[in-house]
Design an enzyme around this catalytic site. Sequence first.
Site, mmCIF file in Angstrom:
data_model
loop_
_atom_site.group_PDB
_atom_site.id
_atom_site.type_symbol
_atom_site.label_atom_id
_atom_site.label_comp_id
_atom_site.label_asym_id
_atom_site.label_seq_id
_atom_site.Cartn_x
_atom_site.Cartn_y
_atom_site.Cartn_z
ATOM 1 N N HIS A 37 0.844 -1.210 0.000
ATOM 2 C CA HIS A 37 0.000 0.000 0.000
ATOM 3 C C HIS A 37 0.880 1.261 0.000
ATOM 4 C CE1 HIS A 37 -2.820 -2.816 2.250
ATOM 5 N NE2 HIS A 37 -3.572 -2.415 1.250
ATOM 6 N N ASP A 150 -3.650 -7.895 -7.570
ATOM 7 C CA ASP A 150 -5.049 -8.135 -7.955
ATOM 8 C C ASP A 150 -5.173 -7.826 -9.449
ATOM 9 O OD1 ASP A 150 -6.451 -8.591 -5.253
ATOM 10 O OD2 ASP A 150 -5.258 -6.793 -4.912
ATOM 11 N N VAL A 176 4.606 -5.912 -4.419
ATOM 12 C CA VAL A 176 5.695 -5.793 -3.437
ATOM 13 C C VAL A 176 5.730 -7.096 -2.647
ATOM 14 C CG1 VAL A 176 6.580 -4.496 -1.451
ATOM 15 C CG2 VAL A 176 5.429 -3.286 -3.318
HETATM 16 O O1 PAF Z 1 -7.917 -3.899 -3.743
HETATM 17 C C1 PAF Z 1 -8.612 -3.498 -2.777
HETATM 18 O O2 PAF Z 1 -8.114 -3.265 -1.665
HETATM 19 C C2 PAF Z 1 -10.106 -3.295 -2.978
HETATM 20 O O3 PAF Z 1 -10.643 -4.267 -3.821
HETATM 21 C C3 PAF Z 1 -10.473 -1.880 -3.456
HETATM 22 C C4 PAF Z 1 -9.894 -1.591 -4.836
HETATM 23 C C5 PAF Z 1 -9.957 -0.853 -2.466
HETATM 24 C C6 PAF Z 1 -11.989 -1.733 -3.551
HETATM 25 O O4 PAF Z 1 -12.600 -1.946 -2.322
#
Ligand code: PAF
Length: 282
Positions: A37, A150, A176
């Site tokens: 993140h 994802d 990462v």
């Molecule tokens: O990847 C994620 O953390 C979630 O699917 C997202 C894109 C924040 C949508 O809730």
Amino acid sequence: MNIINDPLALQRTCLNWRSEGLVVGLVPTMGYFHAGHLSLMDYARSRADRLVVSLFVNPTQFGPNEDLSRYPRDPERDAALAREHGVDLLFTPEPGVMYAPDHATWVEVPTLARGLCAASRPVHFRGVATVVSKLFLLTLPGFAVFGEKDFQQLALIRRMVRDLNFPLEVVGRPIVREADGLALSSRNVNLTPEERRAAPAIRQGLLAAADWVRGGVRTSGELTTRLRAFYAERLPMSRLDYAEIVDPDSMEPLAEIPGRALLAVALHMSRARLIDNILLGD
Ligand code: PAF
């Protein structure tokens, strides 16, 4: 850093920024921040005049038997990390303000929500597409950043943005990993110590598959048979959800492995489902 939990206050702030000609960068998240993140935030910080991060565990992307209640949360630590990484505005709404009791509008991208994760998580991508659309309309970003772990989600969001003419750029950023190769995920905290020790084999299997392709394996059938055997031996405590070779843009399954293909896997551990992927043949 400003923390806002009211969607209309967020929209007002972002509308003002946009009317001043400032570029808003958006990083949508479900919180419990890890280095993955933070790398998205650092990237967005380097490009944006104003950086917005949303922290919302979106209930509509979890099916009834999925891990919504177990999804890890630590809002105070997340806020401190966001501040350290230069976030201007952290959006932390409650589900009730994001979805009215009579919420009735959904965004769906059916052709990209068929196989892979959609097969075992039938409502997942409808929830993702809907909440991401809402976040785009609330923040009006110039660009939004998503992780490539994802990969199906990223492909689906790209298609949605193209099809619905959202005026923004979708940026995908590399996975990462821990030093031992395990892809970072908020769900890794739900691994048992034994599962955590074995989990780097997920990535090792993907790297072995890339070697098999370089060595001449050309059919998805042969590749996935080998990979299944690899995981059965190295991750006996897991259950393979899928190992599939697909076109990286359309997510359509490929029988032959052409120049460029995505190998994506998902495995169930006792209390976590982990995903990973690798681009083959590039
Ligand atoms: O990847 C994620 O953390 C979630 O699917 C997202 C894109 C924040 C949508 O809730």
